[in-house]
Design a protein around this motif. Structure first.
Motif, short mmCIF file in Angstrom:
data_model
loop_
_atom_site.label_atom_id
_atom_site.label_comp_id
_atom_site.label_asym_id
_atom_site.label_seq_id
_atom_site.Cartn_x
_atom_site.Cartn_y
_atom_site.Cartn_z
N MET A 1 -6.55 10.06 -2.80
CA MET A 1 -6.13 8.76 -3.30
C MET A 1 -4.77 8.38 -2.75
SD MET A 1 -7.01 6.32 -5.25
CE MET A 1 -6.42 5.06 -6.26
N ARG A 2 -3.87 9.37 -2.68
CA ARG A 2 -2.53 9.11 -2.19
C ARG A 2 -2.56 8.71 -0.72
NH1 ARG A 2 2.82 11.64 -3.90
NH2 ARG A 2 4.10 11.27 -2.08
N THR A 3 -3.43 9.32 0.07
CA THR A 3 -3.55 9.00 1.48
C THR A 3 -4.10 7.59 1.66
OG1 THR A 3 -3.96 11.33 1.97
CG2 THR A 3 -4.57 9.75 3.65
N THR A 4 -5.07 7.21 0.85
CA THR A 4 -5.64 5.87 0.93
C THR A 4 -4.60 4.81 0.62
OG1 THR A 4 -7.78 6.76 0.24
CG2 THR A 4 -7.49 4.39 0.09
N SER A 5 -3.79 5.04 -0.38
CA SER A 5 -2.72 4.10 -0.74
C SER A 5 -1.71 3.98 0.39
CB SER A 5 -2.02 4.55 -2.02
OG SER A 5 -2.91 4.57 -3.10
N PHE A 6 -1.37 5.13 0.98
CA PHE A 6 -0.40 5.12 2.08
C PHE A 6 -0.95 4.34 3.29
CE2 PHE A 6 1.36 6.99 5.97
CZ PHE A 6 2.69 6.68 5.77
N VAL A 7 -2.23 4.56 3.62
CA VAL A 7 -2.85 3.88 4.75
C VAL A 7 -2.90 2.37 4.48
CG1 VAL A 7 -5.01 3.58 6.02
CG2 VAL A 7 -4.16 5.87 5.55
N LEU A 8 -3.28 1.97 3.27
CA LEU A 8 -3.32 0.54 2.94
C LEU A 8 -1.92 -0.08 2.99
CD1 LEU A 8 -5.90 0.52 0.02
CD2 LEU A 8 -6.21 -0.33 2.35
N LEU A 9 -0.92 0.62 2.50
CA LEU A 9 0.46 0.13 2.57
C LEU A 9 0.91 -0.02 4.02
CD1 LEU A 9 3.14 -0.64 1.22
CD2 LEU A 9 3.72 1.81 1.26
N LEU A 10 0.59 0.98 4.83
CA LEU A 10 0.96 0.93 6.25
C LEU A 10 0.26 -0.23 6.95
CD1 LEU A 10 2.54 2.27 8.51
CD2 LEU A 10 0.58 3.74 8.93
N MET A 11 -1.01 -0.45 6.65
CA MET A 11 -1.73 -1.59 7.24
C MET A 11 -1.11 -2.91 6.82
SD MET A 11 -5.69 -0.26 6.91
CE MET A 11 -6.33 -1.88 7.07
N ALA A 15 0.51 -5.57 9.41
CA ALA A 15 0.01 -6.95 9.43
C ALA A 15 1.15 -7.94 9.20
CB ALA A 15 -1.07 -7.13 8.37
N ALA A 16 2.03 -7.65 8.26
CA ALA A 16 3.17 -8.53 8.00
C ALA A 16 4.08 -8.61 9.21
CB ALA A 16 3.94 -8.06 6.77
N PHE A 17 4.30 -7.48 9.87
CA PHE A 17 5.14 -7.46 11.07
C PHE A 17 4.51 -8.30 12.17
CE2 PHE A 17 6.19 -5.67 15.21
CZ PHE A 17 7.57 -5.82 15.20
N CYS A 18 3.20 -8.14 12.38
CA CYS A 18 2.52 -8.88 13.45
C CYS A 18 2.57 -10.39 13.21
CB CYS A 18 1.07 -8.42 13.56
SG CYS A 18 0.89 -6.77 14.24
N VAL A 19 2.46 -10.78 11.98
CA VAL A 19 2.47 -12.22 11.66
C VAL A 19 3.86 -12.82 11.82
CG1 VAL A 19 2.20 -13.88 9.77
CG2 VAL A 19 0.47 -12.11 10.15
N THR A 20 4.90 -12.08 11.45
CA THR A 20 6.25 -12.65 11.47
C THR A 20 7.01 -12.38 12.76
OG1 THR A 20 7.13 -10.67 10.38
CG2 THR A 20 6.47 -12.53 8.97
N ALA A 21 6.75 -11.27 13.43
CA ALA A 21 7.57 -10.90 14.59
C ALA A 21 6.93 -11.27 15.92
CB ALA A 21 7.86 -9.41 14.57
#
Length: 93
Positions: A1-11, A15-21
């Motif tokens: 569960m912890r790995t899934t949360s980390f992967v979703l947070l990283l994604m 995504a936020a970086f790609c949209v803004t930068a």
């Protein structure tokens, strides 16, 4: 569960970086519009000095400018012609 949360947070961060930068387009950017802060009288000739700009596009632009100005002003617009230094166009790559 912890790995899934980390992967979703990283994604989400990526995504936020790609949209803004990242730039919105990889194609050439559109140059800004030039503003002329002076005017010429009705039916006055305005000289155009063409410095190293391809003549065919300039000729088309001059024709379009004259037609649009004449239409917009009811025939009382300045007339753009080759020669003179009222407008100076330069091209560089």
């Amino acid at each position: 569960m912890r790995t899934t949360s980390f992967v979703l947070l990283l994604m989400g961060v990526v995504a936020a970086f790609c949209v803004t930068a990242a730039p919105s387009s990889v194609a050439c950017s559109q140059p800004g519009t030039l503003t002329i802060s002076y005017t010429w009288g009705a039916n006055k000739y305005v000289g155009l000095l063409n410095n190293n700009v391809p003549s065919s596009p300039v000729g088309t632009a001059v024709t379009n400018w004259n037609n649009a100005l004449a239409t917009a002003s009811g025939g009382c617009a300045p007339i753009i012609q080759y020669g003179g230094t009222s407008i100076v166009m330069s091209f560089s790559s």
